[in-house]
Design an enzyme around this catalytic site. Structure first.
Site, PDB file in Angstrom:
ATOM      1  N   THR A 104     -49.242  -1.127  -3.228  1.00 31.38           N
ATOM      2  CA  THR A 104     -48.105  -2.058  -3.212  1.00 31.38           C
ATOM      3  C   THR A 104     -47.446  -2.083  -1.830  1.00 31.38           C
ATOM      4  O   THR A 104     -46.919  -3.116  -1.411  1.00 31.38           O
ATOM      5  CB  THR A 104     -47.052  -1.722  -4.288  1.00 31.38           C
ATOM      6  OG1 THR A 104     -46.491  -0.444  -4.032  1.00 31.38           O
ATOM      7  CG2 THR A 104     -47.655  -1.763  -5.683  1.00 31.38           C
TER       8      THR A 104
ATOM      9  N   LEU B 214     -54.453  14.759   7.148  1.00 31.12           N
ATOM     10  CA  LEU B 214     -55.267  14.530   8.344  1.00 31.12           C
ATOM     11  C   LEU B 214     -55.334  15.812   9.174  1.00 31.12           C
ATOM     12  O   LEU B 214     -54.360  16.548   9.253  1.00 31.12           O
ATOM     13  CB  LEU B 214     -54.671  13.390   9.170  1.00 31.12           C
ATOM     14  CG  LEU B 214     -54.488  12.064   8.410  1.00 31.12           C
ATOM     15  CD1 LEU B 214     -53.877  11.014   9.320  1.00 31.12           C
ATOM     16  CD2 LEU B 214     -55.811  11.582   7.817  1.00 31.12           C
TER      17      LEU B 214
ATOM     18  N   ASN C 235     -46.404   7.217   8.426  1.00 33.31           N
ATOM     19  CA  ASN C 235     -46.561   7.513   7.003  1.00 33.31           C
ATOM     20  C   ASN C 235     -45.273   7.175   6.266  1.00 33.31           C
ATOM     21  O   ASN C 235     -44.184   7.250   6.834  1.00 33.31           O
ATOM     22  CB  ASN C 235     -46.873   9.004   6.797  1.00 33.31           C
ATOM     23  CG  ASN C 235     -47.115   9.350   5.339  1.00 33.31           C
ATOM     24  OD1 ASN C 235     -47.806   8.606   4.620  1.00 33.31           O
ATOM     25  ND2 ASN C 235     -46.558  10.448   4.871  1.00 33.31           N
TER      26      ASN C 235
ATOM     27  N   HIS D   9     -43.130   8.220   2.762  1.00 32.99           N
ATOM     28  CA  HIS D   9     -43.077   9.291   1.768  1.00 32.99           C
ATOM     29  C   HIS D   9     -41.874   9.050   0.846  1.00 32.99           C
ATOM     30  O   HIS D   9     -40.782   8.747   1.327  1.00 32.99           O
ATOM     31  CB  HIS D   9     -42.953  10.644   2.478  1.00 32.99           C
ATOM     32  CG  HIS D   9     -42.957  11.798   1.532  1.00 32.99           C
ATOM     33  ND1 HIS D   9     -44.127  12.285   0.963  1.00 32.99           N
ATOM     34  CD2 HIS D   9     -41.951  12.555   1.036  1.00 32.99           C
ATOM     35  CE1 HIS D   9     -43.826  13.296   0.159  1.00 32.99           C
ATOM     36  NE2 HIS D   9     -42.517  13.473   0.179  1.00 32.99           N
TER      37      HIS D   9
ATOM     38  N   GLU E  76     -49.132  17.579  12.839  1.00 34.39           N
ATOM     39  CA  GLU E  76     -50.166  18.434  12.233  1.00 34.39           C
ATOM     40  C   GLU E  76     -49.719  19.103  10.934  1.00 34.39           C
ATOM     41  O   GLU E  76     -50.542  19.649  10.211  1.00 34.39           O
ATOM     42  CB  GLU E  76     -50.709  19.455  13.252  1.00 34.39           C
ATOM     43  CG  GLU E  76     -49.698  20.430  13.836  1.00 34.39           C
ATOM     44  CD  GLU E  76     -48.694  19.756  14.781  1.00 34.39           C
ATOM     45  OE1 GLU E  76     -47.587  20.292  14.922  1.00 34.39           O
ATOM     46  OE2 GLU E  76     -49.014  18.683  15.344  1.00 34.39           O
TER      47      GLU E  76
ATOM     48  N   GLU F 203     -39.060   1.051  -0.424  1.00 38.19           N
ATOM     49  CA  GLU F 203     -40.252   1.204   0.436  1.00 38.19           C
ATOM     50  C   GLU F 203     -40.739  -0.154   0.926  1.00 38.19           C
ATOM     51  O   GLU F 203     -41.068  -0.333   2.100  1.00 38.19           O
ATOM     52  CB  GLU F 203     -41.390   1.884  -0.336  1.00 38.19           C
ATOM     53  CG  GLU F 203     -41.129   3.342  -0.650  1.00 38.19           C
ATOM     54  CD  GLU F 203     -42.346   4.063  -1.224  1.00 38.19           C
ATOM     55  OE1 GLU F 203     -42.478   5.262  -0.993  1.00 38.19           O
ATOM     56  OE2 GLU F 203     -43.163   3.418  -1.918  1.00 38.19           O
TER      57      GLU F 203
END
Ligand code: GAR
Length: 198
Positions: free
Chosen positions: A14, A91, A105, A107, A140, A172
């Site tokens: 979405t 990743l 990203n 979240h 990281e 979002e």
């Protein structure tokens, strides 16, 4: 000129759809990448005429090999940034450093609260009255990189995972296109852990 981006997704997509539908994104979604076949996000890419690739996590011997394959696919598409939209794989350091400050990203919590899996369930379990959405650069560590934008969302007394996640997703879908648009126009500047909008 629009920058080219790849959107990485693992599920319903979405957030991908919100990026596809954004009227003035300033970025061309050149590629959608999934870590498994058959997900709805791939149908959304197809319906929008966007090229897609499946990099099946289970077929690689290690995270490093999976990430190296992801890197090849993204490089091959000539994209300048990776936009994670419900991508449920961590990743590795090699990929993160190759794409430093170029992986975004989203979240479903106000980081640093509730990183990792089931952020919505964690918020309910903890009993917070406010949770929300965070868009951040990927480093990281999981759900840890410099924060670009956040939006709060109230937790209501009768909320369950589904109702709370639905309210979070409304935010979002508004926030991610705004952030990607600003990023695409070079308006997001990273200075250590701090991010400035110019
Ligand atoms: C979104 O709520 C996103 O924030 C979350 O997965 C959902 C994907 O929805 N991501 C994470 O939990 C990452 N840790 P979508 O596939 O419908 O965009």
């Amino acid at each position: 000129m629009n920058i080219k981006i790849a959107v990485l997704a693992s599920g319903s997509g979405t957030n991908l759809q919100a990026l596809i539908d954004a009227p003035d994104l300033g970025a061309e979604i050149s590629l959608v990448v999934s870590d498994r076949p058959g997900i709805v996000a791939l149908d959304r890419a197809h319906d929008a005429g966007i090229e897609s690739a499946v990099v099946p996590y289970g077929e690689y011997g290690s995270r490093a090999e999976f990430c190296s394959a992801l890197n090849e696919v993204a490089d091959g598409a000539g994209v300048e940034a990776l936009v994670l939209a419900g991508f449920m794989r961590v990743l590795d350091g090699g990929l993160v450093s190759a794409w430093k400050d170029r992986i975004l990203n989203i979240h479903p919590s106000l980081l640093p609260a509730f990183p990792g899996a089931d952020a919505v369930g964690q918020a309910l379990e903890h009993g917070v009255k406010v949770t929300g959405v965070t868009v951040h650069f990927v480093d990281e560590k999981v759900d840890h990189g410099p924060i670009i934008a956040q939006q709060s969302v109230p937790v209501l007394p009768d909320d369950d995972r589904e109702s709370l996640h639905a309210r979070i997703q409304i935010e979002e879908h508004a926030l991610y296109p705004r952030v990607v648009s600003a990023f695409a126009r070079g308006r997001i500047v990273v200075d250590g852990r701090r991010v400035r909008w110019e």
